[in-house]
Design a protein around this motif. Sequence first.
Motif, PDB file in Angstrom:
ATOM      1  N   PRO A  48      -7.384  -5.758   5.841  1.00 51.67           N
ATOM      2  CA  PRO A  48      -6.269  -6.331   6.593  1.00 51.67           C
ATOM      3  C   PRO A  48      -6.740  -7.057   7.861  1.00 51.67           C
ATOM      4  O   PRO A  48      -7.753  -6.683   8.451  1.00 51.67           O
ATOM      5  CB  PRO A  48      -5.431  -5.100   6.980  1.00 51.67           C
ATOM      6  N   LYS A  49      -5.984  -8.083   8.223  1.00 52.91           N
ATOM      7  CA  LYS A  49      -6.322  -8.830   9.456  1.00 52.91           C
ATOM      8  C   LYS A  49      -5.967  -7.994  10.681  1.00 52.91           C
ATOM      9  O   LYS A  49      -6.703  -7.981  11.671  1.00 52.91           O
ATOM     10  CB  LYS A  49      -5.538 -10.152   9.504  1.00 52.91           C
ATOM     11  N   GLU A  50      -4.817  -7.308  10.600  1.00 56.49           N
ATOM     12  CA  GLU A  50      -4.349  -6.501  11.730  1.00 56.49           C
ATOM     13  C   GLU A  50      -5.056  -5.137  11.681  1.00 56.49           C
ATOM     14  O   GLU A  50      -4.837  -4.349  10.753  1.00 56.49           O
ATOM     15  CB  GLU A  50      -2.816  -6.337  11.607  1.00 56.49           C
ATOM     16  N   ARG A  51      -5.895  -4.870  12.697  1.00 58.32           N
ATOM     17  CA  ARG A  51      -6.733  -3.667  12.619  1.00 58.32           C
ATOM     18  C   ARG A  51      -6.316  -2.585  13.603  1.00 58.32           C
ATOM     19  O   ARG A  51      -7.155  -1.942  14.239  1.00 58.32           O
ATOM     20  CB  ARG A  51      -8.188  -4.032  12.827  1.00 58.32           C
ATOM     21  N   SER A  52      -5.027  -2.396  13.747  1.00 60.43           N
ATOM     22  CA  SER A  52      -4.535  -1.259  14.524  1.00 60.43           C
ATOM     23  C   SER A  52      -3.136  -0.924  14.014  1.00 60.43           C
ATOM     24  O   SER A  52      -2.555  -1.693  13.243  1.00 60.43           O
ATOM     25  CB  SER A  52      -4.495  -1.587  16.019  1.00 60.43           C
ATOM     26  N   GLY A  53      -2.664   0.240  14.437  1.00 60.16           N
ATOM     27  CA  GLY A  53      -1.314   0.649  14.020  1.00 60.16           C
ATOM     28  C   GLY A  53      -1.337   1.474  12.747  1.00 60.16           C
ATOM     29  O   GLY A  53      -2.385   1.719  12.144  1.00 60.16           O
ATOM     30  N   GLU A  54      -0.113   1.890  12.379  1.00 55.26           N
ATOM     31  CA  GLU A  54       0.035   2.857  11.285  1.00 55.26           C
ATOM     32  C   GLU A  54      -0.387   2.293   9.929  1.00 55.26           C
ATOM     33  O   GLU A  54      -1.057   2.972   9.145  1.00 55.26           O
ATOM     34  CB  GLU A  54       1.514   3.269  11.225  1.00 55.26           C
ATOM     35  N   VAL A  55      -0.031   1.016   9.687  1.00 53.04           N
ATOM     36  CA  VAL A  55      -0.345   0.400   8.381  1.00 53.04           C
ATOM     37  C   VAL A  55      -1.869   0.336   8.206  1.00 53.04           C
ATOM     38  O   VAL A  55      -2.421   0.675   7.151  1.00 53.04           O
ATOM     39  CB  VAL A  55       0.279  -1.021   8.297  1.00 53.04           C
ATOM     40  N   TRP A  56      -2.548  -0.056   9.285  1.00 51.57           N
ATOM     41  CA  TRP A  56      -4.012  -0.140   9.260  1.00 51.57           C
ATOM     42  C   TRP A  56      -4.614   1.245   8.994  1.00 51.57           C
ATOM     43  O   TRP A  56      -5.489   1.399   8.136  1.00 51.57           O
ATOM     44  CB  TRP A  56      -4.516  -0.715  10.580  1.00 51.57           C
ATOM     45  N   GLU A  57      -4.143   2.244   9.721  1.00 55.05           N
ATOM     46  CA  GLU A  57      -4.669   3.615   9.574  1.00 55.05           C
ATOM     47  C   GLU A  57      -4.505   4.097   8.134  1.00 55.05           C
ATOM     48  O   GLU A  57      -5.402   4.702   7.564  1.00 55.05           O
ATOM     49  CB  GLU A  57      -3.929   4.574  10.509  1.00 55.05           C
ATOM     50  N   LYS A  58      -3.335   3.825   7.566  1.00 54.97           N
ATOM     51  CA  LYS A  58      -3.073   4.276   6.187  1.00 54.97           C
ATOM     52  C   LYS A  58      -4.003   3.555   5.204  1.00 54.97           C
ATOM     53  O   LYS A  58      -4.530   4.152   4.283  1.00 54.97           O
ATOM     54  CB  LYS A  58      -1.605   4.014   5.811  1.00 54.97           C
ATOM     55  N   TRP A  59      -4.207   2.266   5.460  1.00 53.40           N
ATOM     56  CA  TRP A  59      -5.114   1.516   4.581  1.00 53.40           C
ATOM     57  C   TRP A  59      -6.544   2.069   4.698  1.00 53.40           C
ATOM     58  O   TRP A  59      -7.210   2.344   3.689  1.00 53.40           O
ATOM     59  CB  TRP A  59      -5.100   0.023   4.967  1.00 53.40           C
ATOM     60  N   LEU A  60      -6.947   2.268   5.954  1.00 50.71           N
ATOM     61  CA  LEU A  60      -8.332   2.661   6.231  1.00 50.71           C
ATOM     62  C   LEU A  60      -8.716   3.959   5.517  1.00 50.71           C
ATOM     63  O   LEU A  60      -9.808   4.091   4.972  1.00 50.71           O
ATOM     64  CB  LEU A  60      -8.484   2.835   7.749  1.00 50.71           C
ATOM     65  N   TRP A  61      -7.795   4.915   5.546  1.00 49.91           N
ATOM     66  CA  TRP A  61      -8.089   6.229   4.979  1.00 49.91           C
ATOM     67  C   TRP A  61      -7.470   6.417   3.590  1.00 49.91           C
ATOM     68  O   TRP A  61      -7.352   7.540   3.107  1.00 49.91           O
ATOM     69  CB  TRP A  61      -7.619   7.330   5.945  1.00 49.91           C
ATOM     70  N   ARG A  62      -7.035   5.316   2.976  1.00 56.12           N
ATOM     71  CA  ARG A  62      -6.481   5.342   1.617  1.00 56.12           C
ATOM     72  C   ARG A  62      -5.345   6.353   1.491  1.00 56.12           C
ATOM     73  O   ARG A  62      -5.323   7.176   0.562  1.00 56.12           O
ATOM     74  CB  ARG A  62      -7.573   5.655   0.580  1.00 56.12           C
ATOM     75  N   GLU A  63      -4.405   6.274   2.430  1.00 53.03           N
ATOM     76  CA  GLU A  63      -3.287   7.243   2.387  1.00 53.03           C
ATOM     77  C   GLU A  63      -2.054   6.607   1.754  1.00 53.03           C
ATOM     78  O   GLU A  63      -1.870   5.408   1.834  1.00 53.03           O
ATOM     79  CB  GLU A  63      -2.962   7.711   3.797  1.00 53.03           C
TER      80      GLU A  63
END
Length: 335
Positions: free
Chosen positions: A320-335
Motif C-alpha cells: 500500500p502507498k499509505e503506510r500508517s493507520g489501521e488499514v496499513w497495520e492490518k495489511w502488514l500483519w495479514r489480519e
Amino acid sequence: MAPSADISQKEDNGLSAPKPAPGLFTIESIPDKGKGVIAAQDITPGTLLISEPPLLTTAVITSIPTTEADLARALKASSKGIQRAFLSLHNNYVGQGTPLTNIIRSNGYPLGASSDVGGVFELTSRINHSCQPNAYHGWNPLLEEHTVYAIRQISAGEEITLAYHYGGPSEYRKEILKERFGFDCTCSICTLPPSEQKASDDRHVLAQTLDAQIGDAKTVRFNPTKVLQHCKALMRIYEEEDFKDDRLARLCYDVFQVCNMHSDRARAAYWAKKYCDAKKRTGGKDSVAFLEMKPFVKKPERHDCFGVTSDWKSDLKEIPKERSGEVWEKWLWRE
Ligand SMILES: C[S@@+](CC[C@H](N)C(=O)[O-])C[C@H]1O[C@@H](n2cnc3c(N)ncnc32)[C@H](O)[C@@H]1O
C-alpha cells in the motif's frame, strides 16, 4: 580523544571506510564507573561514532599456559602509542596476577559474532554499559575495524553507552553484570519505580518467550499466521521498551523470512527494507549484513528461503502507498 575525519581506503577489497566526524565525544572520569565516553555535541541516530582497529587481539595467544607471555611479546612488538593505550585500559582484576590477560578479560570484544578471537580497543573499550543503550557496536570484517553507531538521539553531555548483556528481567540482568563485569547496574531501566520496573520486567520476559516461539521452524512452515501474530506482539514490546539495537533487525529478518517462505513478495520486500534500515543504523551501509540483504529489497524471490509454499503469493505492486493507520497495520500483519 575524538577520532579523525579523513577517508581511509582498504586496498584489499576497495571499500572506502568513512571515518567518524571529529569532536563527537570525550573520554572522561565518571563517578562510580571509572572512565566513560561523553557526547560533546547532539548526535543523531545512525551517526558513526567510532571505527577503529584493535590495539591487540587474542590471535597472538598460542596456548592457554603461555597467554601472558604471548601477550607480552605482542605488546613489546607494538608501537609505544599502542602499548600506552593498552596498558591504560581498565583492569577489573587488579592484584590477581597476569595483568595483560586481565586487561583483555576486562575490555575484550569478539571480532565477529561467531569468532573466538577477541580484541581490545582504545575507544570502544571505554564505553560503559546500559540496559537501554544509545549506541551499538560490532566488528566489520570488510573494513577490519570495530564500529560504533549511535542508535538513538544523544544529547551533548549524555553518556554514550553499549549493552554488555541483553534480555531478561532487571534482577537477572543485574546478577549477570555483577558476576561478569563487577558492577551494580544503575541504568535508566534498572532504576525505574517499582510498578514501572515490574511492567518493564514482564515485557522483557514475554519478549524472550515470543522470540523463542518465532524461531520454531515447524510453526513457521505450518502455522505462519500464528508466527506473524507473535512477531507483531514482539514488535509492540520493542516499541514500548524503545529497543533500537540489533534485536529489532533480527525481528525484521524473521518477519521477512516467514513472508518470503510463503511467497509473499510484497511484505517480504517491505521487511527486507526495514531490516536494511535497522542494520544501517547499527552497523552502517558498509556492514556485511546490510550489503547482503540489500538485493532482496527489490527481489525477495532471489533469497534462499523464498517459495517453500505459495500460500501467500503476492506481488511487489501490492504494497500500500499509505503506510500508517489501521488499514496499513492490518495489511502488514495479514489480519
Ligand atoms: C570495558 S570497561 C568500560 C570502561 C571503564 N569504565 C574504564 O574506566 O575504562 C568495563 C568496566 O567498566 C565499568 N562499568 C561499565 N559499565 C558500568 C556501569 N554501567 N556502571 C558502573 N561501572 C561500569 C565496570 O568496571 C566494567 O567492568
